[in-house]
Write an enzyme that holds these catalytic residues in place. Structure first.
Site, PDB file in Angstrom:
ATOM      1  NE  ARG A 274      -3.029  -1.404  -7.315  1.00 38.52           N
ATOM      2  CZ  ARG A 274      -2.455  -1.485  -8.464  1.00 38.52           C
ATOM      3  NH1 ARG A 274      -1.635  -0.343  -9.100  1.00 38.52           N
ATOM      4  NH2 ARG A 274      -3.085  -2.158  -9.480  1.00 38.52           N
ATOM      5  NE  ARG A 289       4.702   5.203  -6.936  1.00 36.79           N
ATOM      6  CZ  ARG A 289       4.813   4.033  -7.809  1.00 36.79           C
ATOM      7  NH1 ARG A 289       4.161   3.098  -7.545  1.00 36.79           N
ATOM      8  NH2 ARG A 289       5.597   4.026  -8.752  1.00 36.79           N
ATOM      9  CD  GLU A 361       2.244   0.502 -15.330  1.00 33.52           C
ATOM     10  OE1 GLU A 361       0.969  -0.053 -14.883  1.00 33.52           O
ATOM     11  OE2 GLU A 361       3.089   0.604 -14.661  1.00 33.52           O
ATOM     12  NE  ARG A 403       0.401   6.271 -12.384  1.00 36.55           N
ATOM     13  CZ  ARG A 403       1.587   5.452 -12.191  1.00 36.55           C
ATOM     14  NH1 ARG A 403       2.200   5.023 -13.343  1.00 36.55           N
ATOM     15  NH2 ARG A 403       2.145   5.420 -11.070  1.00 36.55           N
TER      16      ARG A 403
END
Length: 442
Positions: A274, A289, A361, A403
């Site tokens: 991403r 991230r 999340e 994560r």
């Protein structure tokens, strides 16, 4: 014709009949997402398309009638009428060509407009503007207490030797990481645990697919055209997948499945990519991230009557991984203003991160209804030989591996800089359940 129009041709996005029958209801559903009404614009495009089709059909009928009369008129020697009819046939031929081109343009404009409209939320999705309006539906586990100030993952002594951001930055730039030694092995063990649980206990079929896909696959699951800036495009025209949802879901593109073959449940462990466009300044420290990361992704293809129950089942599959690892988490239903473009309903699972003193999340499970299936033309044949219907598709993280690594390291950190690892990882770590302060498994 643009790539969007090319793919949109022949691909029904939203069912135009629903908008025709109740435009107010369609606009009301979009308003729940905070969007302006679109039905009047859509119906104007639809009317232009239908008008062009009707004109083309009328002109064709007139041309055919005139063509039949030409021979009759010529046989009786009526030269004037013969010339008039011949000119009429020629004029209608040109008119038909023009109207057919108008039809193609109107059809492409309508389908392109429909392609840009997000999915409609289910009736029981909570209304809201942003994440503050999400509704918690489950909470398991108690956040650990420490007799020291808990650190973020990248500051834990035992983690530092195995989590190298500087070398990764020299190789690739920011938002990349190089994992070594014990940390790399824990990361791999987490993915193996997830895959084994999902395949052996949850009945999912493991799939190892490509991470580069054609443009139409990205359109099929809704990443394009709206979110092209969030993904990477190669010079050869392949897109790097943002998640293996793209690969797995598109395995049924263009297919007509037997109803008895549903549900089709799949899982894949893959690299994901991403660009993180629009996330400048957010989560820049550590590996929360990243541009490149790994996920274990679940995808289900179901009968429409079973998709809501399948979403609950998929959510439980993801929650179960966290429970096996002893990680505190909470599950929320996203409100209308926080849902993704293709979702009808989404359950986010957030894991406790002591270093940030908050839940973050780690999984997002969504049902898209027939939204993706319409884009992919994925259908099933009901029992009894009825007309094929669109399947429903679902996707969910089971889990985001990086994560999960962060959560394991932060929740298990000790005062001396070591990390106590979950017992559930023992079979994949050779029974070594401590990451020492020096970064070794022991």
């Amino acid at each position: 014709m643009s790539p969007v129009e090319t793919y949109a041709k022949g691909r029904p996005m939203h069912d135009i009949r629903i908008i025709r029958e109740d435009p107010a209801a369609f606009d009301a559903a979009l308003a729940r997402r905070g969007l302006a009404p679109v039905s009047s614009d859509i119906l104007a495009l639809d009317e232009a398309r239908r008008r062009a089709i009707a004109g083309s059909e009328s002109a064709l009928a007139e041309r055919n009638a005139a063509s039949k009369e030409v021979g009759v008129v010529k046989s009786r020697g009526d030269d004037a009428e013969f010339e008039r009819l011949r000119a009429l046939v020629a004029a209608k031929k040109d008119e038909i060509a023009r109207l057919e081109e108008e039809t193609r343009a109107a059809d492409a404009a309508l389908r392109t407009a429909l392609l840009e409209i997000p999915n409609l939320p289910d009736a029981d999705v909570p209304d809201g503007a942003d994440e503050t309006d999400n509704v918690e539906v489950n909470r398991r586990g108690t956040p650990p207490t420490f007799d020291f100030a808990p650190l973020e993952h990248y500051d834990i002594a035992g983690v530092k030797p195995g989590m190298d951001f500087e070398t990764a930055a020299r190789l690739s730039g920011t938002r990349f990481v190089l994992l070594r030694g014990g940390v790399a092995r824990i990361h791999r063990a987490l993915a193996q645990l997830m895959l084994d649980v999902h395949t052996q206990d949850n009945g999912l079929t493991e799939v190892n697919g490509p991470v580069m896909v054609r443009e139409e696959a990205m359109f099929g699951t809704g990443q394009l055209p709206k979110f092209g800036d969030d993904s990477y495009l190669t010079r050869e025209g392949f897109w790097l997948i943002p998640t293996s949802e793209v690969t797995l879901t598109n395995t049924v593109a263009g297919e007509i499945l037997d109803a008895e073959a549903l549900p089709r449940r799949m899982v894949s462990h893959s690299l994901c990519f991403r660009s993180e466009a629009g996330s400048a300044g957010r989560d820049t420290s550590g590996m929360l991230r990243q541009h490149q990361f790994e996920k274990v992704e679940m995808v289900s293809v179901t009968h429409p009557d079973e998709s809501r129950a399948e979403l609950d089942r998929m959510t439980r599959c993801a929650e179960d991984i966290l429970e096996r690892l002893g990680l505190p988490y909470r599950t929320v239903v996203l409100c209308t203003g926080d849902m993704g473009f293709g979702a009808r309903r989404t359950h986010d699972i957030e894991v406790w991160l002591p270093g940030q003193d908050t839940y973050r999340e780690i999984s997002s499970c969504s049902t898209t209804g027939d939204f993706q299936a319409r884009r992919m033309n994925a259908r099933f044949r009901p029992a009894g030989g009825a007309k094929p219907e669109f399947v429903h598709t679902l996707n969910g993280s089971g889990l985001a591996v990086g994560r999960c690594l962060i959560a394991v390291l932060e929740n298990g950190q000790q005062a001396d800089g070591s990390v106590r690892l979950p017992d559930a990882l023992g079979p994949w770590l050779g029974g070594k359940l401590t990451l020492t302060a020096e970064g070794a498994l022991a």
